[in-house]
Design an enzyme around this catalytic site. Structure first.
Site, PDB file in Angstrom:
ATOM      1  N   ASN A 241       0.808  -1.218   0.000  1.00 44.04           N
ATOM      2  CA  ASN A 241       0.000   0.000   0.000  1.00 44.04           C
ATOM      3  C   ASN A 241       0.841   1.268   0.000  1.00 44.04           C
ATOM      4  O   ASN A 241       0.547   2.222  -0.719  1.00 44.04           O
ATOM      5  CB  ASN A 241      -0.959   0.003   1.194  1.00 44.04           C
ATOM      6  CG  ASN A 241      -2.176  -0.874   0.967  1.00 44.04           C
ATOM      7  OD1 ASN A 241      -2.544  -1.160  -0.170  1.00 44.04           O
ATOM      8  ND2 ASN A 241      -2.799  -1.311   2.033  1.00 44.04           N
TER       9      ASN A 241
ATOM     10  N   HIS B  47       9.249   3.976   7.024  1.00 47.43           N
ATOM     11  CA  HIS B  47       9.012   4.357   5.635  1.00 47.43           C
ATOM     12  C   HIS B  47       9.833   5.599   5.309  1.00 47.43           C
ATOM     13  O   HIS B  47       9.842   6.564   6.078  1.00 47.43           O
ATOM     14  CB  HIS B  47       7.532   4.676   5.403  1.00 47.43           C
ATOM     15  CG  HIS B  47       6.603   3.600   5.857  1.00 47.43           C
ATOM     16  ND1 HIS B  47       6.490   2.398   5.203  1.00 47.43           N
ATOM     17  CD2 HIS B  47       5.735   3.545   6.904  1.00 47.43           C
ATOM     18  CE1 HIS B  47       5.588   1.649   5.827  1.00 47.43           C
ATOM     19  NE2 HIS B  47       5.125   2.326   6.860  1.00 47.43           N
TER      20      HIS B  47
END
Length: 271
Positions: free
Chosen positions: A194, A224
């Site tokens: 995602n 991330h």
């Protein structure tokens, strides 16, 4: 035009960890009314028991008592075809969390065509990563490079192709388990796609976005990082995300992103 004093009538697709967290957060918002929940047939009785008679719990769009004004998907990739496409065709604006599925161009086209046919808007949630607004803005002036680097504890990669690359249960040092395009990352690591897909769709696309996935025993959270450069300059953003308190596999920020989408829909001043 919506009555300024009437709450927005919302359908939620899915009632797992994210859906339940979103519902609890907005349950008492005067500007929102989660009147419908769509879940698989085998979950209907349990969800009805949790929510009571105030919410219409059904297993399909056709079974809805009335058409909602807005729908929020947080159910997984299959729900996009089964529920989001018909809602868009019927004219209901939708926000979706399962961005990784959109590496399938046929599905992305189906959603876009459904929105066009129904005169509806499809919103892709930013989910577990920040900086998507800046990246999408930078795209308007031209982007030269976008990279996404994702780190997880080794056990976070169990059940993926990483198991064939290294011993995830006995790692002493970090190891890169994937390097390539965002499209290939989404196809090989669909349960972890995602964020990479969101970065790609906001920036230079699924084929031009470079992705590096790392199993790292030194981290305890999912980390991330986005690196981009273009006409705007350069950017680097890194986030270390906490999970939802009652579900260690689900990013808290993903739920917060969905809550924000609902509250923005009901607000007359949006940022």
């Amino acid at each position: 035009m919506r009555n300024a004093h009437a709450p927005v009538d919302v359908a939620m697709i899915g009632f797992g960890a994210i859906g339940a967290a979103v519902y609890r957060a907005v349950e008492h918002d005067a500007a929102l009314r989660v009147a419908h929940v769509i879940v698989p047939e085998h979950q209907c009785d349990a969800v009805r028991g949790a929510l009571g008679e105030r919410v219409d719990v059904v297993s399909s769009v056709d079974a809805l008592a009335c058409r909602p004004q807005f729908a929020l998907e947080c159910a997984g990739h299959g729900a996009l075809v089964d529920h989001v496409v018909p809602l868009l065709k019927a004219g209901t604006d939708c926000a979706v969390a399962s961005i990784g599925a959109l590496s399938d161009l046929a599905l992305l086209d189906a959603l876009s065509n459904a929105a066009d046919a129904g005169g509806a808007t499809l919103t892709l949630l930013s989910g577990a990563i920040g900086g998507i607004d800046a990246l999408a803005a930078a795209r308007q002036g031209g982007l030269d490079e976008v990279r996404y680097i994702g780190r997880k504890p080794p056990l976070g990669w169990l059940g993926t192709p990483a198991e064939a690359i290294c011993d995830l249960r006995a790692m002493a040092a970090e190891q890169t388990i994937f390097e390539g395009s965002a499209r290939d990352a989404a196809q090989l690591y669909p349960r972890n796609a995602n964020v990479a897909a969101t970065v790609a769709l906001a920036g230079v696309g699924l084929d031009a976005t470079r992705v590096c996935l790392i199993a790292d025993p030194a981290v305890t959270r999912n980390v991330h990082r986005i690196v981009a450069r273009g006409a705007f300059g350069e950017m680097s953003i890194e986030m270390s995300g906490k999970p939802l308190p009652d579900n260690p596999k689900t990013s808290a920020l993903t739920a917060f992103s969905a809550i924000r989408a609902l509250r923005n829909r009901a607000s007359h001043c949006v940022i």
